[in-house]
Write an enzyme that holds these catalytic residues in place. Structure first.
Site, PDB file in Angstrom:
ATOM      1  N   TYR A   1       0.565   3.082  -2.002  1.00  0.00           N
ATOM      2  CA  TYR A   1       1.044   1.714  -2.287  1.00  0.00           C
ATOM      3  C   TYR A   1       2.533   1.653  -1.930  1.00  0.00           C
ATOM      4  O   TYR A   1       3.361   1.154  -2.711  1.00  0.00           O
ATOM      5  CB  TYR A   1       0.856   1.345  -3.763  1.00  0.00           C
ATOM      6  CG  TYR A   1      -0.507   1.602  -4.354  1.00  0.00           C
ATOM      7  CD1 TYR A   1      -1.540   0.680  -4.204  1.00  0.00           C
ATOM      8  CD2 TYR A   1      -0.764   2.763  -5.091  1.00  0.00           C
ATOM      9  CE1 TYR A   1      -2.790   0.905  -4.764  1.00  0.00           C
ATOM     10  CE2 TYR A   1      -2.011   2.994  -5.644  1.00  0.00           C
ATOM     11  CZ  TYR A   1      -3.021   2.069  -5.476  1.00  0.00           C
ATOM     12  OH  TYR A   1      -4.252   2.305  -6.038  1.00  0.00           O
TER      13      TYR A   1
ATOM     14  N   GLN B   1      11.865  -4.895  -4.908  1.00  0.00           N
ATOM     15  CA  GLN B   1      12.065  -5.089  -6.338  1.00  0.00           C
ATOM     16  C   GLN B   1      13.124  -6.165  -6.589  1.00  0.00           C
ATOM     17  O   GLN B   1      14.154  -6.203  -5.912  1.00  0.00           O
ATOM     18  CB  GLN B   1      12.505  -3.779  -6.990  1.00  0.00           C
ATOM     19  CG  GLN B   1      11.435  -2.702  -6.998  1.00  0.00           C
ATOM     20  CD  GLN B   1      10.431  -2.868  -8.123  1.00  0.00           C
ATOM     21  OE1 GLN B   1      10.396  -3.880  -8.815  1.00  0.00           O
ATOM     22  NE2 GLN B   1       9.579  -1.876  -8.297  1.00  0.00           N
TER      23      GLN B   1
ATOM     24  N   CYS C   1       4.507  -1.142 -13.344  1.00  0.00           N
ATOM     25  CA  CYS C   1       5.141  -2.369 -13.841  1.00  0.00           C
ATOM     26  C   CYS C   1       4.302  -3.001 -14.949  1.00  0.00           C
ATOM     27  O   CYS C   1       4.655  -4.058 -15.467  1.00  0.00           O
ATOM     28  CB  CYS C   1       5.348  -3.368 -12.707  1.00  0.00           C
ATOM     29  SG  CYS C   1       3.819  -3.890 -11.896  1.00  0.00           S
TER      30      CYS C   1
END
Length: 429
Positions: A251, A222, A347
């Protein structure tokens, strides 16, 4: 060159003169107005699934990007300039300072430009295919202070590389590793398959939620670690992680969320399609001394489908899909395995809304919705949603239809209706 970022010292708010030309920022209003805008959007799109909590802001919404990519070119005076590609384009915008990028990056880039000139290293030209240096990638750990510089070139040759490295480290002793990546035919801002460590270990380490993570040049991590710590804390708390809970981390990337869950006592299985990220995840588990987590290099949907066919089960599904969201196949597998909780880290609020509708139809309801401002000055909103399984209402038995009712037809447009007649006969006109 004049500074692109200007600061209002009375309010602390910053403005960028490149706002319309660059595209890196999409919002120019005050930070409080940005938060209000994002809160309204989150409520509008997600309140149909449950209560939307107040968005979590950044205390200092600037210089948060720990990953900085810079491209180079020559101007009309043959002077080397640096900047970024215009959003959704290949046109470079010259930028010497950016209010979103880590402060350590800009001085390093300025030194690289001087060294390029001194050592006659030409910027790569996308149009002509001439030149050498495609771009640089600078990754920074805010927690450990470690800094990585990646030099991405179009060919393996890097003139005077030893002198280049020595001069760069002398000017910036904060640099802990330098990597040369060769990308002969890549798209803009991509990395090639081959990397050579020129200085240091070839990676940096970062600390997050009490865990330590190794970050290599190609690792997914991130870009805002300050807000990421808050985001992941919400995810772990919502999941109710405790000793013995069985978790699937789909994921999983380099294993960040799964490792934090394992650190809190859960039995974790991580699944990641990218082989390099999966390799990093295994290294990170070892780095944290964990033996209650394992990683598999596989498609998450197929992996879970195999679990379902074997009759396997688990308690919590943690999923952090890419911007495109989860596939129908993945959601189908998740529902079939029927975990008590699903923690969805997203996101993209648009694909999150779409996927929540599907989960709702399949018997899951949102019990916690937490927006987090991961990307100040952009339209992006990160969200953590906790879904819990509940009993779907039983399908109603089909009502019996009488012979008379069967004779009733919906009225076609522009045509008369055939009406049922008693005793199954129709009177002649």
């Amino acid at each position: 060159m004049p500074k692109k970022v200007i600061t209002d010292h009375s309010t602390g708010e910053r403005k960028c003169r490149c706002f319309k030309r660059c595209g890196g920022c999409q919002l120019s209003e005050s930070y409080s107005e940005q938060l209000a805008r994002k809160q309204e959007k989150a409520a509008r799109m997600l309140s149909g699934f449950g209560k939307v909590e107040d968005i979590v802001p950044m205390e200092v919404p600037y210089n948060y990007r720990c990953k900085v990519q810079t491209v180079f070119a020559t101007d009309s005076s043959k002077r080397i300039i640096s900047g970024v590609y215009q959003s959704n384009a290949r046109k470079m915008v010259a930028v010497d300072d950016c209010m979103l990028e880590a402060e350590v990056a800009s001085p390093i880039v300025q030194t690289i430009k001087v060294l390029m000139k001194d050592m006659r290293i030409r910027p790569y030209d996308l149009r002509t295919g001439e030149g050498l240096l495609r771009h640089t990638l600078i990754r920074t750990s805010f927690s450990t202070g470690q800094v990585m510089v990646v030099l991405v070139t179009a060919s393996p040759m890097l003139p005077a590389k030893n002198n280049f490295v020595k001069a760069l480290v002398k000017a910036h002793p904060e640099i802990t590793t330098i990597v040369h990546n060769i990308c002969p035919n890549g798209m803009p801002l991509t990395l090639g398959e081959r990397s050579v460590v020129l200085y240091g270990k070839g990676y940096i380490e970062d600390e997050l939620c009490g865990c330590r993570f190794r970050i290599s040049p190609a690792s997914f991590y991130q870009v805002n670690p300050i807000q990421t710590e808050k985001l992941y804390s919400f995810a772990v708390e919502a999941a109710g992680i405790r000793k013995g809970v069985k978790v699937i981390d789909a994921y999983c990337g380099t294993g960040t969320i799964g490792i934090i869950c394992a650190k809190n006592g859960a039995e974790v299985t991580g699944v990641e399609l990218n082989k390099y990220a999966c390799r990093d995840a295994k290294v990170n588990a070892e780095l944290n001394g964990l033996d209650n987590i394992s990683f598999f290099n596989d498609d998450a949907g197929k992996f879970m489908q195999a679990m379902a066919s074997r009759g396997d089960s688990f308690d919590v599904l943690v999923m952090d899909p890419p911007r495109a969201g989860a596939s129908r196949e993945f959601i189908g597998c998740a529902v079939k395995l029927a975990p008590e909780k699903i923690v969805y880290v997203s996101c993209s609020i648009e694909t999150l809304e779409r996927d929540l509708r599907i989960f709702k139809k399949e018997g899951y309801r949102a019990t916690f919705i937490q927006p987090v401002d991961m990307f100040p000055h952009t339209m992006g909103i990160e969200n953590v949603v906790c879904l819990e399984k509940f009993e779907k209402p039983a399908d109603k038995a089909p009502e019996k239809v009488t012979v008379q009712e069967k004779q009733v037809f919906l009225k076609p447009r522009g045509r008369s209706v055939r009406k049922p007649v008693k005793n199954g006969t129709r009177r002649r006109k």
